[in-house]
Design a protein around this motif. Structure first.
Motif: not given
Length: 329
Positions: A176-205
């Motif tokens: 999505p747009t850059y503001d939403k990408q920044i928010e999605l990154l915060k859900e990932v472990d190492g950036f403030g969240g708990t989700k494991p580092l994702p492995g797909t080819t989706l843009a957010a991953d």
């Protein structure tokens, strides 16, 4: 489609890498474009200029600057953004055809800060143009970076430019747009969240992986190690070749990659369908006013042995400057 990653502290150098992901070949050659070339906006407007800085660009279909850097270390990268909305073409506003959008910044600015200030002051509009071969109208956003380690992401939403300008904006992918990408990154472990580092080819991953790995690169001991480190990150975010899917006709694969050393003025190009990595040292090119433009024919380089490889700074062939796609009159 596409990933851009910036490494601003590579042992004193600033490097940026990008993948070009697209559903068909972009007919990409490298172009050397000197100072002094006169250009216009390509949309019949009043914006015209003479290139103040020389540049090396990766062209798309020899009629659009898709990626490149100028002689003073400003670089730019066009990537896909489906949400882009450039608005109805308003001839009362300064405008730039999408094909020459990036080139305007390479021609005229030394730094990201200068470019961002001009966007705000001018309220420039980007005018999309259809691909002459297919009629497809691209939807894109633009990343700019410079030898000072500064960064900006420019997205057009609701007809106006949104400029995300900060040295910390090191990664860019697609929707999505850059503001939403920044928010999605915060859900990932190492950036403030708990989700494991994702492995797909989706843009957010891809965004998350690129941000994770560029922050963990070891300090390089040489320029070659620095380029190799950046390639290791963008290859991790690359998209593999795939069997065509009729339900996803525009699914993309990585067709080429670049690494630009903005400090040492080296531009490296790697095709996924040709065997050799090539690079250009901008400090060794003649960008003087009156110097000829040059073209490096990558499309004709099909030999597995004896083709283009390594330092190709002296291999550009003199030619007329690139002719950018313009709005039909």
């Amino acid at each position: 489609m596409c990933t851009r990653v910036m490494w601003p502290d590579a042992a004193g150098a600033v490097l940026v890498g990008r993948n070009m992901d697209y559903h068909r070949d972009t007919g990409t050659n490298l172009w050397s474009l000197p100072r002094g070339i006169e250009r216009n906006d390509g949309v019949g407007g009043s914006l015209a200029w003479t290139a103040e800085y020389g540049s090396v660009v990766a062209g798309a279909f020899d009629m659009m600057s898709a990626d490149g850097m100028n002689e003073v270390g400003l670089a730019g990268h066009i990537l896909w953004l489906a949400e882009s909305d450039y608005g109805t073409h308003d001839k009362a506003r300064p405008g730039l055809s999408m094909a020459i959008w990036l080139q305007y910044f390479l021609d005229n600015f030394r730094t990201v800060a200068e470019a961002a200030a001009w966007i705000a002051e001018s309220e420039v509009q980007v005018v999309p143009l259809g691909d002459p071969a297919t009629g497809e109208v691209p939807a894109v956003h633009l990343a700019l970076d410079d030898a000072n380690g500064d960064s900006a992401i420019i997205e057009y939403l609701d007809g106006k430019a949104t400029v995300w300008h900060d040295r910390d904006y090191r990664v860019m992918t697609n929707s999505p747009t850059y503001d939403k990408q920044i928010e999605l990154l915060k859900e990932v472990d190492g950036f403030g969240g708990t989700k494991p580092l994702p492995g797909t080819t989706l843009a957010a991953d891809r965004f998350a992986r690129a941000a994770y790995y560029v922050g963990r690169l070891p300090e390089p001991k040489t320029k070659v190690e620095a380029v190799a480190g950046m390639f290791s990150v963008i290859r991790n975010a690359a998209q593999p070749f795939r069997i065509p899917d009729p339900d996803k006709p525009y699914a993309s694969q990585t067709i080429w990659q670049t690494v630009a050393d903005l400090t040492n003025k080296r531009y490296v190009f790697d095709s996924t369908t040709r065997p050799n990595v090539v690079w250009v040292d901008l400090d060794k090119l003649d960008f003087g006013v009156g110097a000829p433009a040059g073209k490096l024919d990558l499309m004709g380089d099909t030999a597995l042995e004896g083709g283009l490889a390594g330092n190709v700074t002296g291999r550009f062939e003199e030619t007329a400057p690139m002719q950018f796609l313009t709005l039909p009159s």
